[in-house]
Design a protein around this motif. Sequence first.
Motif, PDB file in Angstrom:
ATOM      1  N   ASP A 119       0.826  -1.208   0.000  1.00 17.71           N
ATOM      2  CA  ASP A 119       0.000   0.000   0.000  1.00 17.71           C
ATOM      3  C   ASP A 119       0.861   1.258   0.000  1.00 17.71           C
ATOM      4  N   PHE A 120       1.882   1.288   0.860  1.00 14.68           N
ATOM      5  CA  PHE A 120       2.742   2.471   0.965  1.00 14.68           C
ATOM      6  C   PHE A 120       3.535   2.696  -0.336  1.00 14.68           C
ATOM      7  N   SER A 121       3.955   1.616  -0.966  1.00 17.75           N
ATOM      8  CA  SER A 121       4.745   1.754  -2.196  1.00 17.75           C
ATOM      9  C   SER A 121       3.951   2.464  -3.293  1.00 17.75           C
ATOM     10  N   GLN A 122       2.625   2.293  -3.265  1.00 20.23           N
ATOM     11  CA  GLN A 122       1.770   2.888  -4.293  1.00 20.23           C
ATOM     12  C   GLN A 122       1.264   4.284  -3.948  1.00 20.23           C
ATOM     13  N   LYS A 123       1.215   4.601  -2.654  1.00 23.03           N
ATOM     14  CA  LYS A 123       0.617   5.875  -2.235  1.00 23.03           C
ATOM     15  C   LYS A 123       1.555   6.798  -1.466  1.00 23.03           C
ATOM     16  N   GLY A 124       2.551   6.224  -0.816  1.00 22.03           N
ATOM     17  CA  GLY A 124       3.381   6.992   0.107  1.00 22.03           C
ATOM     18  C   GLY A 124       4.100   8.188  -0.501  1.00 22.03           C
ATOM     19  N   HIS A 125       4.516   8.041  -1.777  1.00 24.37           N
ATOM     20  CA  HIS A 125       5.285   9.128  -2.403  1.00 24.37           C
ATOM     21  C   HIS A 125       4.432  10.355  -2.711  1.00 24.37           C
ATOM     22  N   GLN A 126       3.105  10.226  -2.558  1.00 28.29           N
ATOM     23  CA  GLN A 126       2.243  11.410  -2.721  1.00 28.29           C
ATOM     24  C   GLN A 126       2.380  12.343  -1.516  1.00 28.29           C
ATOM     25  N   PHE A 127       2.845  11.791  -0.404  1.00 29.73           N
ATOM     26  CA  PHE A 127       2.928  12.555   0.841  1.00 29.73           C
ATOM     27  C   PHE A 127       4.349  12.705   1.379  1.00 29.73           C
ATOM     28  N   TYR A 128       5.243  11.798   0.965  1.00 35.20           N
ATOM     29  CA  TYR A 128       6.592  11.784   1.527  1.00 35.20           C
ATOM     30  C   TYR A 128       7.659  11.722   0.444  1.00 35.20           C
ATOM     31  N   ASN A 129       8.801  12.337   0.725  1.00 36.41           N
ATOM     32  CA  ASN A 129       9.998  12.153  -0.111  1.00 36.41           C
ATOM     33  C   ASN A 129      11.224  12.377   0.769  1.00 36.41           C
ATOM     34  N   GLY A 130      12.141  11.405   0.718  1.00 35.92           N
ATOM     35  CA  GLY A 130      13.340  11.497   1.546  1.00 35.92           C
ATOM     36  C   GLY A 130      13.059  11.231   3.001  1.00 35.92           C
ATOM     37  N   LYS A 131      11.987  10.506   3.281  1.00 36.23           N
ATOM     38  CA  LYS A 131      11.558  10.314   4.666  1.00 36.23           C
ATOM     39  C   LYS A 131      11.771   8.883   5.159  1.00 36.23           C
ATOM     40  N   LEU A 132      12.090   8.804   6.436  1.00 32.41           N
ATOM     41  CA  LEU A 132      12.174   7.537   7.151  1.00 32.41           C
ATOM     42  C   LEU A 132      10.893   7.383   7.965  1.00 32.41           C
ATOM     43  N   LEU A 133      10.174   6.285   7.732  1.00 33.71           N
ATOM     44  CA  LEU A 133       8.990   5.991   8.536  1.00 33.71           C
ATOM     45  C   LEU A 133       9.250   4.745   9.364  1.00 33.71           C
ATOM     46  N   GLN A 134       9.011   4.848  10.652  1.00 34.89           N
ATOM     47  CA  GLN A 134       9.234   3.723  11.548  1.00 34.89           C
ATOM     48  C   GLN A 134       7.955   2.877  11.632  1.00 34.89           C
ATOM     49  N   VAL A 135       8.070   1.629  11.203  1.00 36.36           N
ATOM     50  CA  VAL A 135       6.905   0.738  11.161  1.00 36.36           C
ATOM     51  C   VAL A 135       7.110  -0.325  12.242  1.00 36.36           C
ATOM     52  N   SER A 136       6.748   0.050  13.449  1.00 42.59           N
ATOM     53  CA  SER A 136       7.004  -0.832  14.576  1.00 42.59           C
ATOM     54  C   SER A 136       5.975  -0.575  15.662  1.00 42.59           C
ATOM     55  N   ASN A 137       5.512  -1.629  16.309  1.00 45.47           N
ATOM     56  CA  ASN A 137       4.532  -1.447  17.371  1.00 45.47           C
ATOM     57  C   ASN A 137       5.154  -1.512  18.756  1.00 45.47           C
ATOM     58  N   SER A 138       6.482  -1.248  18.795  1.00 45.90           N
ATOM     59  CA  SER A 138       7.161  -1.194  20.086  1.00 45.90           C
ATOM     60  C   SER A 138       7.981   0.085  20.184  1.00 45.90           C
ATOM     61  N   THR A 139       8.313   0.491  21.404  1.00 46.37           N
ATOM     62  CA  THR A 139       9.135   1.677  21.612  1.00 46.37           C
ATOM     63  C   THR A 139      10.284   1.314  22.555  1.00 46.37           C
ATOM     64  N   PRO A 140      11.455   1.973  22.492  1.00 45.57           N
ATOM     65  CA  PRO A 140      11.730   3.079  21.567  1.00 45.57           C
ATOM     66  C   PRO A 140      11.992   2.551  20.170  1.00 45.57           C
TER      67      PRO A 140
END
Length: 227
Positions: A206-227
């Motif tokens: 999903d992100f590969s098809q839509k993400g570039h409409q909102f982001y460029n040069g960005k790191l998105l953390q895809v994790s359900n734990s912290t830190p």
Amino acid sequence: MAKNIIVTGTSRGIGYELVQLLAGQGHHVLALSRNAGPIKQLNLKNVEAFNCDICNEGNLESVRKYIEKDWQHVDILINNAGRLVNKPFAEISTEDYENVYKVNVFGVAALIRVVLPFMPKNGHVLTISSMGGVQGSMKFPGLAAYSSSKGAVITLTELLAEEYKETGPSFNVLALGAVQTEMLQEAFPGYNAPTTAKEMAAYIADFSQKGHQFYNGKLLQVSNSTP
């Protein structure tokens, strides 16, 4: 609308699930892996799979020729192939470092170089990194080579987005938390991750098809734990 999508590391895990998802959505997929067998056995419509080591110049030339002859353009490149070594720092050899960086950094850069001339301004290069490569995240002993290489592709993504900001395509990177894959099991036997390969593949597709409409040069953390 059907897109031309290249996915690496497709013989198992997230890449294997990604190819099936994207093909099911009607996209044309080029599945690249050192072992094309598992994808070929699925006999999926719209999918071309061949053996490709992204560290091998000859193999990369085969990719370039395929794009030139059969596709002419590439909409999305998903750099998913990865190599992991889990050893105490004192035992990690220079050869270990080289093997990990060849796949996780040099191979990624080399494939991007091959594919870029065929990508439109609105194309998307999406690289899969790891939470271990993010500064300030929790670190695990034994992953000095792997996590540092995953940090390198985060910075590479930021640099490429800047360098190609006028002409495109867009470049983004997803830092994944633990996902239940064969690679994880090999590195951490017995560990159970909270996310399945199929679940993560759905997010990445999903992100590969839509993400570039909102982001460029960005790191998105895809994790359900912290830190």
